[in-house]
Structures are given as C-alpha cells and as structure tokens.
Design a protein around this motif. Structure first.
Motif, short mmCIF file in Angstrom:
data_model
loop_
_atom_site.label_atom_id
_atom_site.label_comp_id
_atom_site.label_asym_id
_atom_site.label_seq_id
_atom_site.Cartn_x
_atom_site.Cartn_y
_atom_site.Cartn_z
N LYS A 233 -18.95 -7.52 11.54
CA LYS A 233 -17.67 -6.95 12.62
C LYS A 233 -17.28 -6.83 10.99
CE LYS A 233 -14.87 -10.18 14.07
NZ LYS A 233 -14.46 -11.04 15.25
N ALA A 234 -15.93 -5.53 11.47
CA ALA A 234 -15.21 -5.38 10.02
C ALA A 234 -14.32 -6.56 10.67
CB ALA A 234 -14.15 -3.84 10.35
N GLY A 235 -14.37 -6.80 8.55
CA GLY A 235 -13.60 -8.27 8.54
C GLY A 235 -12.03 -8.13 7.85
N TYR A 236 -10.92 -6.84 7.90
CA TYR A 236 -10.12 -6.90 7.34
C TYR A 236 -8.84 -5.89 7.72
CZ TYR A 236 -11.60 -2.39 6.91
OH TYR A 236 -12.40 -0.69 7.45
N ASP A 237 -9.15 -6.44 9.39
CA ASP A 237 -7.88 -5.71 10.28
C ASP A 237 -7.06 -6.60 10.52
OD1 ASP A 237 -6.73 -3.42 11.49
OD2 ASP A 237 -7.87 -4.08 13.15
N ASN A 238 -6.46 -7.27 9.37
CA ASN A 238 -5.57 -8.06 9.64
C ASN A 238 -4.83 -8.49 8.89
OD1 ASN A 238 -7.40 -9.67 7.84
ND2 ASN A 238 -8.95 -10.54 9.03
N GLU A 239 -3.68 -9.74 8.90
CA GLU A 239 -2.66 -9.63 7.80
C GLU A 239 -3.19 -10.28 6.79
OE1 GLU A 239 0.02 -12.72 8.58
OE2 GLU A 239 1.18 -12.62 6.94
N ALA A 240 -3.72 -10.45 6.08
CA ALA A 240 -4.48 -10.86 5.26
C ALA A 240 -5.25 -8.94 4.22
CB ALA A 240 -5.48 -11.59 4.61
N GLY A 241 -5.77 -8.83 5.12
CA GLY A 241 -6.04 -6.90 4.83
C GLY A 241 -4.93 -6.47 4.17
N GLN A 242 -4.43 -6.69 4.90
CA GLN A 242 -2.72 -5.65 5.27
C GLN A 242 -2.69 -5.70 3.76
OE1 GLN A 242 -0.78 -6.06 8.76
NE2 GLN A 242 -2.29 -5.46 9.23
N LYS A 243 -2.37 -7.23 3.50
CA LYS A 243 -1.68 -7.35 2.18
C LYS A 243 -2.20 -7.45 1.27
CE LYS A 243 0.58 -11.84 3.23
NZ LYS A 243 1.20 -13.31 3.54
N ALA A 244 -3.78 -7.23 0.78
CA ALA A 244 -4.36 -6.63 -0.41
C ALA A 244 -3.74 -5.14 -0.71
CB ALA A 244 -6.11 -6.52 0.19
N LEU A 245 -3.90 -4.36 0.74
CA LEU A 245 -4.20 -3.24 0.55
C LEU A 245 -2.12 -3.52 -0.01
CD1 LEU A 245 -4.44 0.17 0.01
CD2 LEU A 245 -3.36 0.28 3.00
N GLN A 246 -0.60 -3.88 0.36
CA GLN A 246 0.31 -4.26 0.04
C GLN A 246 0.52 -4.32 -1.54
OE1 GLN A 246 2.83 -4.22 2.38
NE2 GLN A 246 3.96 -3.46 0.80
N PHE A 247 -0.82 -5.01 -2.35
CA PHE A 247 -0.63 -5.10 -3.93
C PHE A 247 -1.15 -4.03 -4.82
CE2 PHE A 247 -2.73 -6.40 -7.47
CZ PHE A 247 -2.42 -7.62 -7.88
N TYR A 248 -2.45 -3.14 -4.23
CA TYR A 248 -2.00 -1.75 -4.53
C TYR A 248 -0.70 -0.85 -4.34
CZ TYR A 248 -6.89 -1.84 -6.33
OH TYR A 248 -8.41 -2.21 -6.77
N ILE A 249 -0.05 -0.86 -3.53
CA ILE A 249 0.95 0.33 -3.11
C ILE A 249 1.86 -0.52 -3.83
CG2 ILE A 249 2.74 0.70 -1.17
CD1 ILE A 249 -0.67 2.24 -0.57
N ASP A 250 1.94 -1.45 -3.74
CA ASP A 250 3.35 -2.03 -4.75
C ASP A 250 3.43 -1.81 -6.03
OD1 ASP A 250 4.57 -3.39 -2.10
OD2 ASP A 250 4.03 -5.40 -2.78
N GLY A 251 1.86 -1.95 -6.34
CA GLY A 251 1.63 -1.58 -8.10
C GLY A 251 2.10 -0.62 -8.79
N LEU A 252 1.32 0.64 -7.71
CA LEU A 252 1.93 1.87 -8.12
C LEU A 252 2.99 2.58 -7.59
CD1 LEU A 252 -1.48 3.06 -5.86
CD2 LEU A 252 -1.17 3.20 -9.01
N TYR A 253 4.04 2.18 -6.52
CA TYR A 253 4.94 2.69 -6.25
C TYR A 253 5.68 1.30 -6.59
CZ TYR A 253 1.75 5.65 -4.50
OH TYR A 253 0.55 7.07 -4.91
N LYS A 254 6.07 0.46 -6.06
CA LYS A 254 6.95 -0.48 -6.19
C LYS A 254 7.45 -0.59 -7.58
CE LYS A 254 9.11 -4.25 -3.25
NZ LYS A 254 8.68 -5.12 -2.40
N HIS A 255 6.61 -1.33 -8.35
CA HIS A 255 6.24 -2.33 -9.35
C HIS A 255 6.02 -1.08 -10.29
CE1 HIS A 255 7.18 -6.02 -7.32
NE2 HIS A 255 5.32 -5.78 -6.56
N LYS A 256 5.56 -0.70 -10.37
CA LYS A 256 5.41 0.84 -11.18
C LYS A 256 4.56 0.55 -12.67
CE LYS A 256 8.00 4.14 -8.98
NZ LYS A 256 9.47 5.03 -8.45
#
Lengths: 443, 317
Positions: A233-256
């Motif tokens: 079953k999918a293993g990433y629909d959880n807080e840790a999975g969301q943090k993983a995506l957050q890392f990318y989004i922060d790198g692209l749009y927050k910390h740039k």
C-alpha cells in the motif's frame, strides 16, 4: 576349395562385424571430436549505452577465447526495450540475454530462465547478500544475474565550497539545506544563476520520483509503498511524506536555493551552475569527459531524520526461456563479471559493479571519486535498499513523477501544509489504485 | 450426365452473374470495369487492412482490459470510457489537445493563406522565399524539435532567453511555465507546418484564371476586394482541404510534444500532455492497451467531429 584359416586371420563373420562396428564407432567419435563445435550467436539486448559499449568492446576477446561463439549486442532506448520485451516475451520470442533492472524483470518472471547452480554459487560467493536478495524470488531462485548496482551519492563542487567557506560535505539533510542557501547565487534580477543544491524537479519517467525518494523520503523513514504480508500500500500519505515534499517546496520557493527554470542534473553540475546534487557513479565518467577541469568531491548520501541510506537498484542480465543457447548465455554472463572485466567496467564505463571482492585500485587511481561508491557498499550503518519487489513498481513511480513535477511548479504550496497534504493524499490514492488494478493492494 | 449437367448449370450461373456485373465478355465496358477493379481492389484491400480493420479492433479493445502484460483479457463494458472522466491526466490532455487545435489551425490557415497571397503577386527573389518557407517542413521532426528544445532551454542557456536577457527583458520559462509551455510547442509546430500550407494555397491561387482578377481590376476593385471577392471564394475547396489536414495534424500531434518534453530540464507533466502522448503513455509505457484504445477512440471521434463540422461549413457551394 575353402582357404585354410590361419590363427592370425581366424575371425568369424560375427566377430568381423563387431570389430568393424567398433572401428566405425571409434572413427565417428574421433571425427566428431575433430569437427568444429556448433556455431552459436548470442543475441543480447542492451538497455544502457555503457552496457552496450562494454559488451561490444569485450565481444571480440570472448570470441577469441571461444571461437564458436559470436556476440551480437543491440542497444535499445529504455522505453523501446520495455516495449520490445513486453511484445516479444509473451509471444515466445526474444534474445539470449537481456540487460535489465531486476525490477523490470518482475512482470515477465514466468518467461525467464532461473540461473543454474554454478551462477547462483558465483553470486553468493562474490557479491553482498543484498544483490542476491534483490534478484531472487521468494523461493530463492535467481531471476536476474546481478551485474552492477545503482547507488546514489552527493557530488559537491569543492571550489564553490571553498568560496563559501565550507570545508566538509553536509552530513545530513538539514545541513545540506543550510549549505545550499550559502552556495546559491542570483543575478541582479533575482534569477538563480547557481543552485546551492540541485533538486531533480523535472524529467520524464520514474527517475524524478526515484531521486525524490532517495534524497528526502527514505532517509526520513518514508517508503513509496509499504509491504504488508505479500501485498502493498502507499507509504507516504502521512506527516513524514508531507515533510519530504515540504523540503523541495522550501528549497524552490522559500529558501530559493534552486529553481524550476534553470539547468539541472549532471549537465548543470558540469557547467558549474549547481554546487551540490545527488547522482550515481556514471557521472564521474561523464564529468571526466565533459568537464575535465571541474574540481569536485563525492560523499555518501546525507542522513535524514530517521535513516542513513541509499537506493541499491540492481541491473543485471536475464536469460529468457525462449533462448536456445541458455548454457552459452550463462557462461558468457559469468565471464562478463570476472575480476578483470569488473575492474575494467568500473574504470572505463563508470557504473559500479556489485562485486566487492575485486581490486579496483586502478580505477581509483584514475578516478578517485569512484571509491566513495564502493565504500558505500561496505560502510557500517549505511543501509542499502532495493526497489519494491512488485510488478507495478515502475508504473507507480512513473505516475508519481507526473504528479510530483506538477507539484514542484506550484509556488502556492510554500507555507501551505494543507495543500501539500492534499497533493500527497491524491497521489497516494492513485498509487493504491494501481496496486488494486494489479491485485496486490493490502487492505 | 445429370451431374455434368448440374455443373454446367452452375457455370452458367456464374457467367450470367459476371455478365450482369461486368457486361458482355470481350466488350469494351467489361474491359474497362475489369481494369478499374484490378486497380481499385488491391488499394481498397490495403486500406481495409491498414485503416478500417485497426479502427474496428481499437474500438473492440476499448471495451476490454487488454494489457500486453496480462495473458487473459476480459470484457469490461464501458468501464474504460467511464474512467476517462475521473482521470485528471486524460482531462488535461484533452483540453491541451483542444487548445492545440484552436490555436494551431487558425495560425496555419490564416498565416499560410496570407503568405501565399503575398507570394502569388510578382515578387522579387521568389525562389529564395520558396526555399525559406518550405525548408522547415522538409526537415525531420525529431532533430527540429531537439533544436527548438535548445532554443527554449532554461536559464540563459537557450537562445530565446539569451535574447530576452540581452534586451533587458525578464526571462520566460518556455517549457517549464504551465501557462507558456503548450503555446511554445504550438509556435514550433506552426513554424514547421506553415510551409506546407503556403504551397497548398499557392497552387490553388495560381490555378485561378488571371482573367477573374483582371476583370475585378477593370471594375475598380482594390487588391483587398479582389482577394475578398475573387480569390477567397474560388479557394474554398483548397481552404477546406487545408483546414481538414491541419486539424488532423493538430489533434494527433505527438513527436514535437514528446521530444520537447524529454530530459532532466523539462517535464512532460500534465501541463504538456496531449491525447496522443497520453495514448502512448497508457498503451506503450504501462501497456494498458484497453484503456489506451479508449483514449484513441475518443481522439478519433473528436477529430472526425471537427472535420465533419468543417465540411458542413465549407463543403458545399
């Protein structure tokens, strides 16, 4: 008048016939032994340019040692080979050897010949357990002969590091993000001209998901799919999975420290427009050829919050059941991974052989960066994990790549935990649907 | 005797049937018909094999869960078609294809017509212009698409952004900005196809007898009036041909989209999928041939609808 029989030629008709037969049989055996062995042409379908080159380069040597065997190796682009195999094997057609990822073999397992005992013994004796585990069925039959392993490592530009006052490569993901902020450069208009840490945000196929998984999912304890018994079953629909995506989004749009609209990947690193990025050993060969003056180092993957690890995806050789030259094919495969050839492969073709008991000093002397990759196979506490061993794995990763690529373009996901949770949830639904379609969804 | 007689009766029946269809043996009418049949039957047979039968097979496959990887195929009714509505990639692919048709077709037809009308007048260096506009059309699509991908390369590594940078303008994410990417590919597609339509329209314009234009000039018509009231009405069949051709090209565009979205700098993603790349993805990447066939059939129906509408609008005098 009958001729008198002397003791010397005193032979009955039956004896005469028996002796004649014996002589004829002996002559036939001698003639068969003297006759040249059956000519065999081993057809190989290669999937990677480096493997194709390797086999084509070594083929004359093998034919010299085995004059009755000719090697005919054809290169197919990755998708083209997928298509060819999907059409050929179920129709009872195919080559003698296919260069395949062990995961790619899974949908076709009923069409491949399991390795004979000598090949199994060779793998058990010369390669780490992980290689055998990834290439064998639950019953322990070897479906793919492991050849080389795709592990990831962190490449960093030492000149950029010196310029930013950084001495060591980052040890963990948080440190990597901090370093990236210091290393990134922008022009007066705010365009990022140098990525501190190049994130793989685009590209067709499952590679995009693979890089995301390797950099920010597994180290944080998140799997793409979790095994539950013999289902998934999918293993990433959880807080840790969301943090993983957050890392990318922060790198692209927050910390740039990285941007969508810029050069990425090995090309960007070679051009000096990325200070750090994670990739496999083939980049060492690529940089030697395309950016020979670049000064860089290679380190093991940064640690995450939960784990220190890298993907160890095995590529090797499968022998289809339809091959009429299986014995010759297995012999050739084992020859390809002998000590001398493995050393040559690592040094000249860049990919990392699974064999750890070979002297690679010549390769390290010429390309020191390669040593980190072999160290990774032996470092205590550095976990090697394979692709999930289930047939729809590649489809799941490929479809995820589409969704991730779209998510990475969404600046509105910065500081938007709900939006990120929604992306992961929608993606997980699709992953579970694919598992259900393949009858392997865990309840 | 009866048996022989029976055979004779059958042979007579064949002869009678042939005669009623082809005419009397040895007659000129029969020779003509035999010639026509010998020319058309092989072609129609081929057309049946490579066009009609595959369409029927695709329609049949779209009602199954046919997969190249699954040995057993079962009938799933309308499931594949119902699934289309819940598939966001199909929906975005459909709208992208629709946008492609709506933008590319008018640009190709109006652009092609305008250039053809200009070149139909006496122009210096006509041969040079002919080479110039036809060159993109004869270039192979794959290398052309790769060159355009380089032109659109991100950062200031591509020619397009380099020129913008040099002019002091902001860079554009040609293949990465969801609002721009599809249009950027349409521009490349139109650039590549335009030469074909210029040639088609130019041939049509040159076939219009000069007397018509001369007569309109005598009546005091301006150049625009001559185009409006002489050229365009007489070009209607050619315009219809161009429209149909361009529409089919646009609905089925694949190579440009596929090639320009490969590599680590650009992502196909849902922004750039069109129906044909979705068909490729489903049928040849994931081997879901049943579902891929359903998408193919939708593409076929919409292409057909557009073409029928065009015939309705321009087909009759």
């Amino acid at each position: 008048m009958r001729k008198a029989r002397s003791p010397a030629n005193d032979v009955s008709r039956r004896e005469f016939l028996l002796r004649s037969l014996a002589v004829a049989g002996g002559a036939a055996t001698v003639a068969a032994a003297a006759r040249p062995a059956k000519e065999v042409e081993l057809i190989v379908w290669a999937n990677f340019n480096e493997i194709h080159r390797y086999i084509v380069d070594l083929a004359p040597k093998y034919t010299q040692q085995n004059p009755s065997i000719k090697i005919n190796c054809t290169l197919f682009a990755q998708r083209a080979l997928d298509e060819k195999v999907a059409v050929a094997l179920p129709a009872g057609q195919g080559p003698d050897i296919i260069d395949f990822a062990s995961t790619q073999v899974l949908p076709y397992i009923e069409y491949v010949q399991f390795a004979p005992p000598d090949a199994v013994n060779f793998v058990k004796k010369n390669m780490p357990d992980a290689a055998f585990r990834e290439c064998s069925t639950a019953k322990g039959e070897l479906h793919t002969f492991p050849f080389y392993v795709v592990t990831s490592a962190l490449y960093y530009n030492t000149d950029h590091f010196a310029e930013a006052g950084l001495k060591e490569p980052p040890k963990n993901l948080d440190e990597a993000a901090e370093y990236a902020k210091k290393l990134a450069k922008r022009d007066p208009r705010g365009n990022i001209t140098r990525a501190g840490l190049d994130l793989r945000v685009a590209g067709g196929g499952f590679g995009l998901t693979e890089k995301f998984w390797v950099l920010v999912m597994e180290p944080n304890g998140v799997h793409v799919i979790d095994q539950v018994g013999d289902k998934w079953k999918a293993g990433y629909d959880n807080e840790a999975g969301q943090k993983a995506l957050q890392f990318y989004i922060d790198g692209l749009y927050k910390h740039k420290y990285c941007a969508i609209d810029m050069k990425h990947d090995a090309e960007a690193f070679g051009l000096g427009v990325a200070s750090m990025f994670c990739r496999e050993s083939w980049v060492v060969d690529y940089l030697a050829k395309n950016a020979p003056t670049l000064k860089y180092g290679v380190a093991l993957q940064p640690r995450g919050a939960k784990d220190w690890c890298t993907l160890a995806a095995t590529r090797g050789f499968a022998v289809p059941k339809v091959s009429k030259n299986q014995e010759e094919a297995w012999k050739f495969i084992q020859w390809l991974v002998n000590d001398e050839n493995c050393a040559t492969f690592f040094k000249n073709y860049g990919w990392q052989p699974w064999r750890t008991n070979v002297d690679y000093s010549a390769a390290y002397k010429e390309r020191p960066a390669l040593k980190t990759f072999q160290d990774g196979l032996k470092t205590q506490g550095y976990r090697l994990y394979p692709y999930p061993q289930t047939p729809p794995a590649i489809e799941i990763y490929t479809r995820m790549a589409d969704r991730l690529a779209a998510a990475f373009k969404r600046a509105d996901l910065a500081d938007n935990p709900k939006g990120i949770a929604q992306v992961m949830s929608d993606m997980a639904k699709e992953t579970n649907q694919i598992l259900a379609d393949n009858n392997v969804l865990a309840k | 005797m009866t048996q022989v007689g029976g055979v004779t009766i059958q042979a007579n029946w064949w002869a009678a049937t042939l005669e009623s269809v082809l005419g009397k043996a040895g007659s000129l009418a029969r020779q003509k018909k035999v010639f026509l049949l010998s020319v058309f039957v092989p072609i129609m047979g081929l057309f049946l094999i490579i066009r009609i039968i595959p369409i029927i097979l695709i329609l049949l496959a779209s009602f199954t869960n046919y997969s190249l990887k699954r040995p057993v195929t079962s009938f799933v009714g309308l499931n594949n078609f119902l699934r289309l509505f819940d598939d966001p990639r199909f929906v975005s692919g459909f709208w992208n294809s629709f946008e492609f048709v709506l933008v590319a077709v008018p640009l190709e037809i109006v652009g092609g017509l305008a250039i053809a009308l200009l070149l139909s007048r006496k122009v210096k260096f006509e041969g040079f212009y002919q080479t110039l506009y036809f060159l993109p059309y004869i270039l192979p699509t794959v290398p052309t698409a790769i060159i355009w991908r380089w032109i659109y390369a991100p950062g200031n590594f591509g020619l397009a952004n380099y020129l913008l940078d040099s002019a002091g303008l902001a860079r554009v994410g040609w293949l990465t900005d969801p609002n721009i990417a599809l249009l950027a590919i349409i521009v490349m597609h139109v650039w590549k196809q335009l030469g074909f339509f210029v040639v088609v329209f130019l041939v049509g314009i040159k076939a219009i007898p000069a007397e018509f234009r001369e007569a309109s000039a005598v009546d005091g018509a301006s150049a625009w009036q001559s185009v409006r009231h002489v050229d365009l009405p007489l070009l209607r069949p050619i315009i219809l041909f161009g429209l149909v051709w361009s529409t089919i090209f646009a609905w089925s565009v694949f190579t440009e989209v596929y090639v320009m979205t490969q590599g680590s700098d650009v992502s196909a993603g849902s922004d750039l999928h069109v129906l044909s790349t979705r068909i490729y993805q489903e049928a040849f990447m994931f081997f879901n041939a049943g579902y891929g066939s359903a998408i193919s059939f939708v593409l076929f129906i919409f292409s057909l609808l557009f073409v029928l509408l065009q015939f309705k609008a321009l087909g009759s005098d």
